[in-house]
Design a protein around this motif. Structure first.
Motif, mmCIF file in Angstrom:
data_model
loop_
_atom_site.group_PDB
_atom_site.id
_atom_site.type_symbol
_atom_site.label_atom_id
_atom_site.label_comp_id
_atom_site.label_asym_id
_atom_site.label_seq_id
_atom_site.Cartn_x
_atom_site.Cartn_y
_atom_site.Cartn_z
ATOM 1 N N GLU A 56 0.838 -1.200 0.000
ATOM 2 C CA GLU A 56 0.000 0.000 0.000
ATOM 3 C C GLU A 56 0.877 1.256 0.000
ATOM 4 O O GLU A 56 0.578 2.236 -0.674
ATOM 5 N N GLY A 57 1.931 1.210 0.796
ATOM 6 C CA GLY A 57 2.835 2.352 0.898
ATOM 7 C C GLY A 57 3.487 2.689 -0.433
ATOM 8 O O GLY A 57 3.645 3.860 -0.774
ATOM 9 N N GLY A 58 3.848 1.669 -1.206
ATOM 10 C CA GLY A 58 4.435 1.909 -2.527
ATOM 11 C C GLY A 58 3.466 2.611 -3.460
ATOM 12 O O GLY A 58 3.841 3.523 -4.202
ATOM 13 N N ARG A 59 2.205 2.199 -3.401
ATOM 14 C CA ARG A 59 1.176 2.836 -4.239
ATOM 15 C C ARG A 59 0.962 4.291 -3.823
ATOM 16 O O ARG A 59 0.916 5.193 -4.656
ATOM 17 N N ILE A 60 0.861 4.524 -2.512
ATOM 18 C CA ILE A 60 0.656 5.886 -2.003
ATOM 19 C C ILE A 60 1.860 6.757 -2.312
ATOM 20 O O ILE A 60 1.721 7.913 -2.718
ATOM 21 N N TYR A 61 3.066 6.200 -2.152
ATOM 22 C CA TYR A 61 4.281 6.952 -2.444
ATOM 23 C C TYR A 61 4.293 7.399 -3.911
ATOM 24 O O TYR A 61 4.574 8.563 -4.211
ATOM 25 N N ALA A 62 4.002 6.482 -4.816
ATOM 26 C CA ALA A 62 4.001 6.822 -6.242
ATOM 27 C C ALA A 62 3.002 7.927 -6.549
ATOM 28 O O ALA A 62 3.263 8.809 -7.375
ATOM 29 N N GLU A 63 1.875 7.911 -5.870
ATOM 30 C CA GLU A 63 0.818 8.882 -6.124
ATOM 31 C C GLU A 63 1.079 10.243 -5.474
ATOM 32 O O GLU A 63 0.842 11.281 -6.086
ATOM 33 N N LYS A 64 1.595 10.243 -4.239
ATOM 34 C CA LYS A 64 1.651 11.485 -3.480
ATOM 35 C C LYS A 64 3.047 11.990 -3.132
ATOM 36 O O LYS A 64 3.176 13.115 -2.647
ATOM 37 N N CYS A 65 4.086 11.191 -3.351
ATOM 38 C CA CYS A 65 5.420 11.573 -2.883
ATOM 39 C C CYS A 65 6.487 11.605 -3.978
ATOM 40 O O CYS A 65 7.452 12.369 -3.888
ATOM 41 N N ALA A 66 6.347 10.751 -4.977
ATOM 42 C CA ALA A 66 7.395 10.575 -5.975
ATOM 43 C C ALA A 66 7.703 11.846 -6.761
ATOM 44 O O ALA A 66 8.850 12.058 -7.166
ATOM 45 N N SER A 72 11.960 6.389 -6.645
ATOM 46 C CA SER A 72 12.279 5.398 -5.611
ATOM 47 C C SER A 72 12.843 6.035 -4.347
ATOM 48 O O SER A 72 13.507 5.369 -3.565
ATOM 49 N N GLY A 73 12.634 7.326 -4.178
ATOM 50 C CA GLY A 73 13.137 8.010 -2.988
ATOM 51 C C GLY A 73 14.555 8.512 -3.118
ATOM 52 O O GLY A 73 15.188 8.873 -2.133
ATOM 53 N N GLU A 74 15.067 8.579 -4.353
ATOM 54 C CA GLU A 74 16.451 8.994 -4.572
ATOM 55 C C GLU A 74 16.688 10.489 -4.372
ATOM 56 O O GLU A 74 17.817 10.940 -4.320
ATOM 57 N N GLY A 75 15.614 11.254 -4.280
ATOM 58 C CA GLY A 75 15.745 12.632 -3.860
ATOM 59 C C GLY A 75 15.835 13.693 -4.916
ATOM 60 O O GLY A 75 16.736 14.524 -4.865
ATOM 61 N N TYR A 76 14.961 13.723 -5.857
ATOM 62 C CA TYR A 76 14.940 14.854 -6.780
ATOM 63 C C TYR A 76 13.498 15.257 -7.012
ATOM 64 O O TYR A 76 12.688 14.398 -7.310
ATOM 65 N N PRO A 77 13.149 16.512 -6.878
ATOM 66 C CA PRO A 77 13.961 17.694 -6.588
ATOM 67 C C PRO A 77 14.190 17.957 -5.098
ATOM 68 O O PRO A 77 15.012 18.777 -4.748
ATOM 69 N N PHE A 78 13.456 17.284 -4.221
ATOM 70 C CA PHE A 78 13.633 17.525 -2.788
ATOM 71 C C PHE A 78 14.497 16.437 -2.158
ATOM 72 O O PHE A 78 15.128 15.658 -2.855
ATOM 73 N N ASN A 79 14.491 16.374 -0.842
ATOM 74 C CA ASN A 79 15.403 15.509 -0.090
ATOM 75 C C ASN A 79 15.340 14.045 -0.476
ATOM 76 O O ASN A 79 14.289 13.506 -0.784
ATOM 77 N N ARG A 80 16.495 13.438 -0.375
ATOM 78 C CA ARG A 80 16.645 12.005 -0.565
ATOM 79 C C ARG A 80 16.001 11.285 0.626
ATOM 80 O O ARG A 80 16.173 11.694 1.773
ATOM 81 N N LEU A 81 15.283 10.217 0.371
ATOM 82 C CA LEU A 81 14.642 9.458 1.426
ATOM 83 C C LEU A 81 15.231 8.061 1.574
ATOM 84 O O LEU A 81 15.145 7.456 2.629
ATOM 85 N N VAL A 82 15.810 7.536 0.500
ATOM 86 C CA VAL A 82 16.302 6.164 0.497
ATOM 87 C C VAL A 82 17.806 6.159 0.260
ATOM 88 O O VAL A 82 18.308 6.798 -0.662
#
Length: 182
Positions: A56-66, A72-82
């Protein structure tokens, strides 16, 4: 003398503000939206009910965070998460800080996401969505295996790699020698 002047100016400011009706009273709904209680503590006190899974988190991340943090959380344009959970040092550039090597408590991650994300729509995620996002982010950082759902019981038990880096600053330790970090 300066204390009296400060009190006088404060009194004058409050008098003028009430006289000219400066400011807008908040509705109870607005107060509730910005209410900082309950604060989530490292031991899990303050976590809301609910749960979320990595998928579920992967789906939400793709929709609201990516769009802000990369596919994949590599951090562009904002902070790196992974990132790999390698230890950081004083020489580590801040661009290398991520959840896996910088955050000391998983509950702090939950609290931050719940209060501040997604950017421009802070506070709009449900408790289940936040648990799912935290599960996915911890999984992506190699901290959890993703087999268990994240909830108020499992989240505080997660061992963060950067926890060992947290130390009480010397001044605080001098003033409060009995204080221990959780």
């Amino acid at each position: 003398m300066s204390k009296r002047l400060l009190v006088g100016l404060l009194t004058l400011g409050l008098t003028l503000a009430s006289r000219y009706q400066l400011g807008t009273p908040l509705t109870p709904e607005q107060v509730e939206q910005y209410d900082l209680r309950p604060v989530v503590l490292p031991d899990g006190r303050g976590l809301p009910p609910g749960q979320g899974k990595v998928e579920e988190g992967g789906r939400i991340y793709a929709e609201k965070c990516a769009s802000c943090h990369g596919k994949s959380g590599e951090g562009y344009p904002f902070n790196r998460l992974v990132a790999e959970p390698f230890p950081i040092t004083p020489d580590t550039p801040s661009t290398q800080f991520a959840i896996g090597n910088y955050w000391q408590y998983p509950t702090t991650l939950f609290d931050y996401i719940r209060r501040a994300m997604p950017y421009g729509q802070a506070g709009t995620l449900t408790g289940d969505e936040v648990y799912a996002l935290v599960a996915w982010l911890l999984y992506q950082n190699g901290i959890v295996d993703g087999s268990q759902p994240m909830n108020a019981q499992t989240l505080p038990k997660v061992e963060m790699p950067a926890r060992a880096l947290l130390e009480l600053d010397p001044q605080t330790h001098k003033r409060f020698p009995w204080l221990k970090l959780p």
